[in-house]
Scaffold this motif. Structure first.
Motif, short mmCIF file in Angstrom:
data_model
loop_
_atom_site.label_atom_id
_atom_site.label_comp_id
_atom_site.label_asym_id
_atom_site.label_seq_id
_atom_site.Cartn_x
_atom_site.Cartn_y
_atom_site.Cartn_z
N TYR A 1 0.57 -0.76 -0.23
CA TYR A 1 -0.49 0.24 0.06
C TYR A 1 1.32 1.16 -0.05
N VAL A 2 0.00 2.49 -0.76
CA VAL A 2 1.10 3.67 -0.90
C VAL A 2 0.64 4.28 0.45
N THR A 3 1.98 5.00 1.04
CA THR A 3 1.46 5.25 2.46
C THR A 3 1.32 6.76 2.80
N HIS A 4 0.88 7.12 3.78
CA HIS A 4 0.13 8.58 3.95
C HIS A 4 1.35 8.98 4.09
N ARG A 5 0.94 10.58 3.33
CA ARG A 5 2.38 11.65 3.41
C ARG A 5 2.53 12.85 2.73
N PRO A 6 2.06 13.46 3.49
CA PRO A 6 2.38 15.08 2.49
C PRO A 6 3.52 15.56 2.03
N ALA A 7 2.80 15.87 0.42
CA ALA A 7 3.36 15.41 -0.65
C ALA A 7 4.95 16.87 0.12
N LEU A 8 6.09 16.64 0.45
CA LEU A 8 7.54 17.78 0.79
C LEU A 8 8.16 18.68 0.25
N ARG A 9 7.69 19.71 0.47
CA ARG A 9 9.26 20.55 -0.32
C ARG A 9 10.08 20.85 0.39
N ASN A 10 11.70 20.71 -0.49
CA ASN A 10 12.70 20.98 0.11
C ASN A 10 12.76 20.08 1.47
N ASP A 11 12.81 18.99 0.62
CA ASP A 11 12.90 17.52 1.49
C ASP A 11 14.89 17.66 2.23
N LEU A 12 15.41 17.60 2.76
CA LEU A 12 16.43 17.55 3.27
C LEU A 12 17.26 16.61 3.32
N SER A 13 16.36 15.32 2.98
CA SER A 13 17.15 13.91 2.86
C SER A 13 17.43 13.96 1.32
N ARG A 14 16.88 14.71 0.29
CA ARG A 14 17.41 14.89 -0.77
C ARG A 14 18.57 15.85 -0.89
N ASN A 15 19.96 15.71 -1.79
CA ASN A 15 20.43 16.99 -2.28
C ASN A 15 20.25 17.37 -3.69
N PHE A 16 19.16 18.29 -3.11
CA PHE A 16 19.42 19.18 -4.08
C PHE A 16 20.11 20.67 -4.23
N GLY A 17 20.63 21.07 -5.28
CA GLY A 17 20.89 22.84 -5.48
C GLY A 17 20.47 23.63 -5.26
N VAL A 18 20.63 24.72 -4.80
CA VAL A 18 19.99 25.79 -4.30
C VAL A 18 19.33 25.78 -5.63
N SER A 19 19.44 26.23 -7.14
CA SER A 19 19.19 26.10 -7.94
C SER A 19 17.49 25.47 -8.08
N SER A 20 17.85 24.31 -7.60
CA SER A 20 16.55 22.99 -7.54
C SER A 20 15.24 23.88 -6.77
N LEU A 21 16.19 24.46 -5.39
CA LEU A 21 15.45 24.58 -4.56
C LEU A 21 15.11 26.21 -4.61
N ILE A 22 15.10 26.98 -5.39
CA ILE A 22 14.28 28.24 -5.97
C ILE A 22 13.68 28.26 -6.77
N ALA A 23 13.75 26.60 -7.64
CA ALA A 23 13.25 27.36 -8.87
C ALA A 23 11.46 26.47 -8.39
N SER A 24 11.93 25.66 -7.15
CA SER A 24 10.56 24.86 -6.98
C SER A 24 9.48 25.42 -6.39
N THR A 25 10.04 26.42 -5.85
CA THR A 25 9.16 27.80 -5.19
C THR A 25 8.34 28.42 -5.82
N GLY A 26 8.85 28.32 -7.72
CA GLY A 26 7.99 29.01 -8.23
C GLY A 26 8.95 30.17 -9.27
N LEU A 27 9.72 31.20 -8.80
CA LEU A 27 10.36 31.91 -8.59
C LEU A 27 11.20 31.23 -9.18
N GLU A 28 12.21 32.82 -10.12
CA GLU A 28 13.31 32.42 -10.97
C GLU A 28 14.70 32.55 -10.60
#
Lengths: 247, 247
Positions: free
Chosen positions: A69-96
DNA sequence: ACGCTCCAGGTTGTCTGACAACTAGCGGCA
DNA sequence: TGCCGCTAGTTGTCAGACAACCTGGAGCGT
């Protein structure tokens, strides 16, 4: 590119996509393992290995004799356990995402950098300082250090919004994971000036050491985030499973 | 008790122990899968499933045709991806955990608590406020909320240093994981008084929602940590694998 | 002596088939 | 009506086999 990964990694990625896109909603029961395997013309063991990965990541949970079964968990924003770059971080908020005040030079390694990169104190290392902007507003003050024989200051500059990770990758230094330390802080005079905020403004500082799968530290970074710019989240496992504290 | 877990979970736990205890050091090559399986009289597939779990956790890395190796990663203190209680957190620093200024009562749920617990705003919920101390020094100001029909204020109080998790567990509400949000902040007047620090002192605030494996939110907590009391770390995976950003 | 190629052994990756353990729902029976 | 037991479906484990790949050394030529 992703086909270079092993089969079970590809299958796991596909399942993550199904869950992430909402085709499989929280609480939903996955098709049975034989069915999933047959649809994709792979063996049940490979399919099973992929599901095991998702189970470990906490996306699904298995019930013996019943189903997966698929577990219940909210869609995470800026999940710290993922090593994204700052660019992706900013882009994920919809900003340039943008870059300002970029400087790149050879410097004498500060003690904590030298220690992390496993070079003698005072060794010359490449340093890249950038102020990252979101829709033109300065939000993060970042400094990256790496060994000069890995990337020269010239190679570090001119990345644009490109990731330092890809630059390292081109030299065969694939970052496998990083270890981050999170501390609150107040802006000192210089950081305040760079981020165009009042001195003493609230910051969230992320100190991070990135390393290859062989455990070689290749990149040290320090990011000062404006407190109100982002919200960092992380899924914390347990205590239901693996709650033991050793030592 | 741990034997109730499936075989591969037991095997994974044993391997974690070997790594954690240092019997398998970073960089070491694990015995081959057939060998590990034969030693424990289990099938290779079960052993393999266990190793897959550890790989996903980042403890080992596999190289096709070569072997499986223990990854090089520092011993983490206060790993945010683990859902330990504040008591364990304090104990891990070698200090004596204690509790001060404990109050427990029925309150009207603040909006963000009501939303997280999925009850109407203003519903009466059980609230537990505690100041946690390390060797007598106040270091964390915590507030926990849960549904009154899950735990009454009386059941919440008198836990001593006992965990709220175990109290919930006795009611069949096993916390499977939590989602935490991390923000920096300054102490307001009340928090400053409770923690015996100057107003405006630097804090790290962790807002967390804990839920069962069925996705039912059972506990909301807000912890104000003194900035200099702890250092929180987290392992960030990728971008070597799973670096894609969806959407 | 040095460097290169090739090979053989070892290891992980995947496949196939089978059976055990367990769950959940359905139908028969008292 | 309520309980019991059965059965189909699903996950958990086992066994054996072969493919894909890496590594180090033997052997050869220069």
């Amino acid at each position: 590119m992703s086909s270079s990964q092993s089969l079970r990694h590809q299958l796991a990625q596909e399942l993550r996509g199904l869950i992430h896109s909402g085709k499989l909603a929280p609480g939903d029961k996955l098709p049975s393992e034989p069915e999933l395997a047959h649809e994709r013309a792979v063996s049940r063991s490979s399919m099973r290995a992929a599901i095991t990965m998702l189970e470990e990541e906490g996306f699904v949970s298995r019930r013996h004799g019943s189903g997966t079964y698929v577990t219940h968990r909210p869609a995470l924003r800026n999940d710290l356990s993922r090593n994204f770059g700052v660019s992706s971080l900013i882009a994920s908020t919809g900003l340039e995402p943008g870059t300002a005040a970029e400087t790149s030079e050879l410097v004498s390694a500060p003690p904590f950098v030298a220690h992390a990169l496993e070079v003698p104190e005072g060794t010359a290392v490449s340093e890249l300082r950038r102020v990252r902007t979101a829709d033109g507003r300065p939000v993060v003050d970042t400094t990256d250090w790496c060994r000069a024989d890995h990337l020269s200051p010239e190679e570090l500059s001119g990345l644009g919004v490109g990731s330092v990770y890809s630059a390292l990758g081109e030299h065969g230094l694939v970052v496998h994971h990083g270890v981050a330390t999170i501390t609150p802080g107040n802006a000192d005079a210089e950081t305040a000036r760079r981020l165009d905020v009042a001195r003493g403004a609230l910051l969230l500082t992320i100190d991070q050491v990135d390393m290859t799968s062989e455990g070689v530290s290749v990149l040290v970074s320090r990011e000062h985030h404006l407190a109100d710019a982002f919200a960092f989240t992380v899924v914390r496992h347990g205590p239901g499973v693996a709650a033991e504290v050793h030592r």
